[in-house]
Design a protein around this motif. Sequence first.
Motif, mmCIF file in Angstrom:
data_model
loop_
_atom_site.group_PDB
_atom_site.id
_atom_site.type_symbol
_atom_site.label_atom_id
_atom_site.label_comp_id
_atom_site.label_asym_id
_atom_site.label_seq_id
_atom_site.Cartn_x
_atom_site.Cartn_y
_atom_site.Cartn_z
ATOM 1 N N VAL A 67 -82.745 19.883 -36.885
ATOM 2 C CA VAL A 67 -82.609 21.153 -36.429
ATOM 3 C C VAL A 67 -81.922 21.171 -35.205
ATOM 4 O O VAL A 67 -80.950 22.085 -35.059
ATOM 5 C CB VAL A 67 -84.015 21.787 -36.600
ATOM 6 C CG1 VAL A 67 -83.704 23.188 -35.965
ATOM 7 C CG2 VAL A 67 -84.452 22.002 -37.865
ATOM 8 N N SER A 68 -82.500 20.514 -34.049
ATOM 9 C CA SER A 68 -82.104 20.770 -32.694
ATOM 10 C C SER A 68 -80.526 20.374 -32.767
ATOM 11 O O SER A 68 -79.712 20.975 -32.201
ATOM 12 C CB SER A 68 -82.834 19.834 -31.938
ATOM 13 O OG SER A 68 -82.250 19.961 -30.643
ATOM 14 N N CYS A 69 -80.237 19.274 -33.296
ATOM 15 C CA CYS A 69 -78.588 18.630 -33.114
ATOM 16 C C CYS A 69 -77.818 19.512 -33.911
ATOM 17 O O CYS A 69 -76.623 19.859 -33.511
ATOM 18 C CB CYS A 69 -78.463 17.335 -33.770
ATOM 19 S SG CYS A 69 -79.322 15.934 -32.406
ATOM 20 N N PHE A 78 -73.283 22.864 -34.378
ATOM 21 C CA PHE A 78 -72.511 23.671 -35.591
ATOM 22 C C PHE A 78 -72.932 24.959 -35.159
ATOM 23 O O PHE A 78 -72.277 26.025 -35.743
ATOM 24 C CB PHE A 78 -73.064 23.292 -36.926
ATOM 25 C CG PHE A 78 -72.482 21.916 -37.128
ATOM 26 C CD1 PHE A 78 -71.238 21.487 -37.399
ATOM 27 C CD2 PHE A 78 -73.677 20.696 -37.177
ATOM 28 C CE1 PHE A 78 -70.760 20.166 -37.623
ATOM 29 C CE2 PHE A 78 -73.157 19.551 -37.488
ATOM 30 C CZ PHE A 78 -71.691 19.247 -37.656
ATOM 31 N N ALA A 79 -74.235 25.465 -34.777
ATOM 32 C CA ALA A 79 -74.589 26.824 -34.789
ATOM 33 C C ALA A 79 -73.804 27.904 -33.956
ATOM 34 O O ALA A 79 -73.555 27.280 -32.715
ATOM 35 C CB ALA A 79 -75.991 27.137 -34.416
ATOM 36 N N LYS A 80 -73.476 29.118 -34.328
ATOM 37 C CA LYS A 80 -72.726 30.178 -33.296
ATOM 38 C C LYS A 80 -73.952 30.317 -32.210
ATOM 39 O O LYS A 80 -74.853 30.385 -32.304
ATOM 40 C CB LYS A 80 -72.432 31.296 -34.370
ATOM 41 C CG LYS A 80 -71.471 30.958 -35.144
ATOM 42 C CD LYS A 80 -71.340 32.478 -36.003
ATOM 43 C CE LYS A 80 -70.216 32.188 -37.250
ATOM 44 N NZ LYS A 80 -69.772 33.444 -37.904
ATOM 45 N N CYS A 106 -75.172 33.182 -29.493
ATOM 46 C CA CYS A 106 -75.297 34.669 -29.473
ATOM 47 C C CYS A 106 -74.525 35.114 -28.142
ATOM 48 O O CYS A 106 -74.438 34.557 -26.964
ATOM 49 C CB CYS A 106 -76.706 34.920 -29.246
ATOM 50 S SG CYS A 106 -77.231 36.660 -28.854
ATOM 51 N N ALA A 107 -73.749 36.217 -28.279
ATOM 52 C CA ALA A 107 -73.048 36.501 -27.206
ATOM 53 C C ALA A 107 -73.947 37.145 -25.975
ATOM 54 O O ALA A 107 -73.258 37.148 -24.653
ATOM 55 C CB ALA A 107 -72.111 37.666 -27.690
ATOM 56 N N LYS A 108 -75.112 37.221 -25.972
ATOM 57 C CA LYS A 108 -75.806 37.846 -24.964
ATOM 58 C C LYS A 108 -76.967 36.691 -24.414
ATOM 59 O O LYS A 108 -76.693 36.722 -23.087
ATOM 60 C CB LYS A 108 -76.708 39.148 -25.417
ATOM 61 C CG LYS A 108 -77.724 39.731 -24.309
ATOM 62 C CD LYS A 108 -78.680 40.767 -24.829
ATOM 63 C CE LYS A 108 -79.462 41.332 -23.731
ATOM 64 N NZ LYS A 108 -80.331 42.487 -24.524
ATOM 65 N N CYS A 109 -77.843 36.164 -25.190
ATOM 66 C CA CYS A 109 -78.420 35.189 -24.722
ATOM 67 C C CYS A 109 -77.931 33.747 -24.591
ATOM 68 O O CYS A 109 -78.459 32.741 -23.855
ATOM 69 C CB CYS A 109 -79.807 35.015 -25.452
ATOM 70 S SG CYS A 109 -79.585 34.382 -27.008
ATOM 71 N N LYS A 110 -76.846 33.211 -25.339
ATOM 72 C CA LYS A 110 -75.900 32.182 -25.077
ATOM 73 C C LYS A 110 -76.725 31.147 -25.861
ATOM 74 O O LYS A 110 -76.342 29.904 -25.909
ATOM 75 C CB LYS A 110 -75.753 31.768 -23.802
ATOM 76 C CG LYS A 110 -75.072 32.760 -23.032
ATOM 77 C CD LYS A 110 -73.631 33.225 -23.468
ATOM 78 C CE LYS A 110 -73.037 34.565 -22.822
ATOM 79 N NZ LYS A 110 -71.825 35.156 -23.533
ATOM 80 N N ASN A 111 -77.803 31.443 -26.790
ATOM 81 C CA ASN A 111 -78.482 30.384 -27.473
ATOM 82 C C ASN A 111 -78.063 30.090 -28.606
ATOM 83 O O ASN A 111 -77.539 31.422 -29.300
ATOM 84 C CB ASN A 111 -79.880 30.688 -27.505
ATOM 85 C CG ASN A 111 -80.472 30.572 -26.170
ATOM 86 O OD1 ASN A 111 -80.298 29.783 -25.522
ATOM 87 N ND2 ASN A 111 -81.578 31.323 -25.745
ATOM 88 N N PRO A 112 -78.181 29.103 -29.749
ATOM 89 C CA PRO A 112 -77.709 29.175 -30.861
ATOM 90 C C PRO A 112 -78.164 30.221 -31.900
ATOM 91 O O PRO A 112 -79.565 30.619 -31.847
ATOM 92 C CB PRO A 112 -77.970 27.967 -31.271
ATOM 93 C CG PRO A 112 -78.200 27.042 -29.965
ATOM 94 C CD PRO A 112 -78.977 28.113 -29.183
#
Length: 282
Positions: free
Chosen positions: A152-154, A159-161, A163-169
């Motif tokens: 999940v982490s990798c 690959f995950a987009k 977030c424009a706000k928090c910058k997390n996947p």
Amino acid sequence: MSERFDCHYCRDPLQGKKYVQKEGRHCCVKCFDKFCANTCIECKKPIGADSKELHFKNRYWHDSCFRCFKCYTSLVNEPFMLRENNKVWCSNCTAAEDAPRCKGCFKPIIAGDQNVEYKKMVWHKDCFTCSQCKQVIGSGSFFPKGDDFYCVSCHEHKFAKTCAKCKNPITSGGLTYQEQPWHSECFICSNCKKQLGGKRFTAVEDQFYCVECYKECVAKKCAGCKNPITAGFGRGTSVVNYEDESWHDYCFKCTKCARGLANKRFVCHNGKIYCAECPKRL
């Protein structure tokens, strides 16, 4: 005179000697080995009178030749299986040979081994690892990508987009606004902090507001009706601005005759708005 007791083949006397009886005939040990002995299927040599013989389905072995073809363990008094080319196998090697092969190490997965199955492929549990970090995934969650598998982490980092706000996947769900991805919990009203996904909202200088907060905190007040001018939220989508004041387009009308003046000539007299004709009649 006593009857002669001779070897059936060489006619040498057998009195007082070791002999073998086979099919009603007596023969010396030498002739037995030469004419009567069965041939060992493993070493291809005769199984002599002095050797211990094992047989199965018209096949014969020296007891010392009766070993597992794979691991060479003696199979005397042990369970076995006769496989191709007349080779005998012990039960352990038979199970291993017939067992599915691990896609990671290519070794057999035998009964009792912990394993992971996915789309008709199988791995030992410790061989099912992340293609990126090489850590064991085992029975944990994973994401397939072609022939590769990611923990999940990798997968989030690769690959995950973001977030424009928090910058997390963004691992699941989310929404898109102006071609930018957002977590649903990050796309919120700047004032009341309620989520805006699936609701009406407006953006003001990179800040987002729900309808109620926009009316209360951001919208200009109409100089005519004194209510918020909520452009984009229904009636009054056009706004008339004059000097430092604003009106709904339907509120911008002549003070005397009430004629609508949006996009028309008007006169400002003593702080009030008139059409071009009414000031002449004041």
